[in-house]
Design a protein around this motif. Structure first.
Motif, PDB file in Angstrom:
ATOM      1  N   ILE A 118      42.774  33.743  26.021  1.00  0.00           N
ATOM      2  CA  ILE A 118      42.221  32.415  25.381  1.00  0.00           C
ATOM      3  C   ILE A 118      41.601  33.085  24.021  1.00  0.00           C
ATOM      4  O   ILE A 118      41.760  32.587  22.958  1.00  0.00           O
ATOM      5  CB  ILE A 118      41.591  31.576  26.099  1.00  0.00           C
ATOM      6  CG1 ILE A 118      42.288  30.760  27.146  1.00  0.00           C
ATOM      7  CG2 ILE A 118      40.809  30.427  25.162  1.00  0.00           C
ATOM      8  CD1 ILE A 118      41.647  29.871  28.026  1.00  0.00           C
ATOM      9  N   GLU A 121      43.889  34.789  21.666  1.00  0.00           N
ATOM     10  CA  GLU A 121      44.874  33.741  20.850  1.00  0.00           C
ATOM     11  C   GLU A 121      43.921  32.727  19.958  1.00  0.00           C
ATOM     12  O   GLU A 121      44.479  32.607  19.011  1.00  0.00           O
ATOM     13  CB  GLU A 121      45.677  32.791  21.517  1.00  0.00           C
ATOM     14  CG  GLU A 121      46.728  33.428  22.245  1.00  0.00           C
ATOM     15  CD  GLU A 121      47.779  33.813  21.355  1.00  0.00           C
ATOM     16  OE1 GLU A 121      47.945  32.875  20.362  1.00  0.00           O
ATOM     17  OE2 GLU A 121      48.338  34.952  21.661  1.00  0.00           O
ATOM     18  N   TYR A 122      42.859  32.477  20.246  1.00  0.00           N
ATOM     19  CA  TYR A 122      41.813  31.658  19.242  1.00  0.00           C
ATOM     20  C   TYR A 122      41.581  32.322  18.165  1.00  0.00           C
ATOM     21  O   TYR A 122      41.437  31.837  17.035  1.00  0.00           O
ATOM     22  CB  TYR A 122      40.697  31.068  20.163  1.00  0.00           C
ATOM     23  CG  TYR A 122      39.916  30.183  19.048  1.00  0.00           C
ATOM     24  CD1 TYR A 122      40.248  29.074  19.125  1.00  0.00           C
ATOM     25  CD2 TYR A 122      38.807  30.756  18.758  1.00  0.00           C
ATOM     26  CE1 TYR A 122      39.758  28.006  18.304  1.00  0.00           C
ATOM     27  CE2 TYR A 122      37.947  29.687  17.824  1.00  0.00           C
ATOM     28  CZ  TYR A 122      38.426  28.490  17.690  1.00  0.00           C
ATOM     29  OH  TYR A 122      37.614  27.828  16.900  1.00  0.00           O
ATOM     30  N   ARG A 125      44.798  32.194  16.141  1.00  0.00           N
ATOM     31  CA  ARG A 125      45.314  30.965  15.699  1.00  0.00           C
ATOM     32  C   ARG A 125      44.387  29.976  15.263  1.00  0.00           C
ATOM     33  O   ARG A 125      44.739  29.097  14.406  1.00  0.00           O
ATOM     34  CB  ARG A 125      46.128  30.469  16.895  1.00  0.00           C
ATOM     35  CG  ARG A 125      47.515  31.144  17.113  1.00  0.00           C
ATOM     36  CD  ARG A 125      48.079  30.418  18.304  1.00  0.00           C
ATOM     37  NE  ARG A 125      49.118  31.228  18.890  1.00  0.00           N
ATOM     38  CZ  ARG A 125      50.472  31.039  18.582  1.00  0.00           C
ATOM     39  NH1 ARG A 125      50.844  30.482  17.534  1.00  0.00           N
ATOM     40  NH2 ARG A 125      51.197  32.130  19.104  1.00  0.00           N
ATOM     41  N   ASP A 127      43.299  27.747  16.886  1.00  0.00           N
ATOM     42  CA  ASP A 127      43.690  26.476  17.575  1.00  0.00           C
ATOM     43  C   ASP A 127      43.662  26.515  19.010  1.00  0.00           C
ATOM     44  O   ASP A 127      44.312  27.427  19.881  1.00  0.00           O
ATOM     45  CB  ASP A 127      45.045  26.146  17.182  1.00  0.00           C
ATOM     46  CG  ASP A 127      45.542  24.713  17.815  1.00  0.00           C
ATOM     47  OD1 ASP A 127      44.775  24.130  18.614  1.00  0.00           O
ATOM     48  OD2 ASP A 127      46.356  24.076  17.171  1.00  0.00           O
ATOM     49  N   LEU A 128      42.526  25.914  19.562  1.00  0.00           N
ATOM     50  CA  LEU A 128      42.186  26.184  21.022  1.00  0.00           C
ATOM     51  C   LEU A 128      43.126  25.773  21.964  1.00  0.00           C
ATOM     52  O   LEU A 128      43.497  26.166  23.097  1.00  0.00           O
ATOM     53  CB  LEU A 128      40.745  25.268  21.326  1.00  0.00           C
ATOM     54  CG  LEU A 128      40.283  25.607  22.881  1.00  0.00           C
ATOM     55  CD1 LEU A 128      39.809  27.245  23.042  1.00  0.00           C
ATOM     56  CD2 LEU A 128      38.888  24.844  23.150  1.00  0.00           C
ATOM     57  N   LYS A 129      43.923  24.559  21.656  1.00  0.00           N
ATOM     58  CA  LYS A 129      44.976  23.944  22.482  1.00  0.00           C
ATOM     59  C   LYS A 129      46.168  24.990  22.692  1.00  0.00           C
ATOM     60  O   LYS A 129      46.661  25.318  23.559  1.00  0.00           O
ATOM     61  CB  LYS A 129      45.596  22.682  22.028  1.00  0.00           C
ATOM     62  CG  LYS A 129      46.449  21.928  22.781  1.00  0.00           C
ATOM     63  CD  LYS A 129      46.991  20.706  22.290  1.00  0.00           C
ATOM     64  CE  LYS A 129      47.968  19.986  23.077  1.00  0.00           C
ATOM     65  NZ  LYS A 129      48.520  18.781  22.611  1.00  0.00           N
ATOM     66  N   LEU A 130      46.491  25.706  21.477  1.00  0.00           N
ATOM     67  CA  LEU A 130      47.696  26.622  21.420  1.00  0.00           C
ATOM     68  C   LEU A 130      47.259  27.679  21.862  1.00  0.00           C
ATOM     69  O   LEU A 130      48.115  28.432  22.743  1.00  0.00           O
ATOM     70  CB  LEU A 130      48.168  27.086  19.980  1.00  0.00           C
ATOM     71  CG  LEU A 130      49.045  26.074  19.143  1.00  0.00           C
ATOM     72  CD1 LEU A 130      49.104  26.247  17.989  1.00  0.00           C
ATOM     73  CD2 LEU A 130      50.068  25.410  19.974  1.00  0.00           C
ATOM     74  N   ALA A 132      45.046  28.060  24.722  1.00  0.00           N
ATOM     75  CA  ALA A 132      45.129  27.802  25.856  1.00  0.00           C
ATOM     76  C   ALA A 132      46.530  27.798  26.487  1.00  0.00           C
ATOM     77  O   ALA A 132      47.031  28.581  27.624  1.00  0.00           O
ATOM     78  CB  ALA A 132      44.572  26.479  26.481  1.00  0.00           C
ATOM     79  N   LYS A 133      47.552  27.391  25.841  1.00  0.00           N
ATOM     80  CA  LYS A 133      48.993  27.387  26.331  1.00  0.00           C
ATOM     81  C   LYS A 133      49.409  28.834  26.326  1.00  0.00           C
ATOM     82  O   LYS A 133      50.085  29.239  27.192  1.00  0.00           O
ATOM     83  CB  LYS A 133      49.767  26.503  25.249  1.00  0.00           C
ATOM     84  CG  LYS A 133      51.065  26.393  25.676  1.00  0.00           C
ATOM     85  CD  LYS A 133      52.041  25.769  24.430  1.00  0.00           C
ATOM     86  CE  LYS A 133      53.535  25.822  24.874  1.00  0.00           C
ATOM     87  NZ  LYS A 133      54.226  25.356  23.804  1.00  0.00           N
TER      88      LYS A 133
END
Length: 169
Positions: A118, A121-122, A125, A127-130, A132-133
């Motif tokens: 997470i 990726e954060y 990106r 973007d926390l939602k992306l 987490a996915k």
């Protein structure tokens, strides 16, 4: 001789656990135990099980990599998320060891890669939602790979027991 046999079987059980749990040697530990039995008792007695262990070791490495890669790719993860998962695993194991000596590393193995992916990726990106996915995809892929390795490890130990148990006593 019988005591050594059961000691090596116990080591193989640790290898089965290691095939499923990251950071513990898995099929390689099983192959080493089979090799030791072959050194002591003759390689003709372990030929099929050693060959299977070596093939499954190579297949297991490939499956682990491909399952993690496929899970990450399906979830849209970047290299940052994958690197974050590895860093999270190491930090989770080592970071929780002093804090919680009993169960800490196991908790770190479970939580570390998720949080690391997470964070990675954060950072990439924003973007926390992306993030987490993508982290979920990495973790699911890794778990699937570990489960497949667990099955391969069980089969390897089963073949060893089947081919050597009658002559172990």
């Amino acid at each position: 001789m019988l005591a050594l046999y059961w000691l090596l079987v116990a080591l193989m059980v640790v290898g089965i656990i290691g095939a499923v749990v990251p950071a513990i040697p898995g099929i390689s530990l099983i192959a080493i135990a089979i090799f030791v039995w072959g050194l002591v008792n003759g390689f003709s007695s372990v030929g099929p099980s050693l060959a299977i262990a070596i093939v499954f070791l190579l297949v297991g490495i490939g499956v682990d990599f491909l399952a993690t890669y496929y899970g990450a790719q399906k979830a849209g993860a970047s290299k940052w998320g994958q690197i974050g998962a590895v860093v999270g695993l190491v930090v989770g194991i080592l970071g929780l060891l002093p804090a919680l000596p009993i169960g800490g590393p196991i908790l770190g193995i479970l939580i570390g890669p998720i949080l690391g992916a997470i964070v990675g990726e954060y950072i990439y990106r924003r973007d926390l939602k992306l993030a987490a996915k993508a982290a979920l995809g990495i973790v699911v892929g890794s778990l699937v790979g570990n489960l497949i390795q667990g099955v391969l490890a069980i089969v390897t130990v089963g073949v060893f027991l089947w081919t050597t148990f009658p002559s172990a006593g």
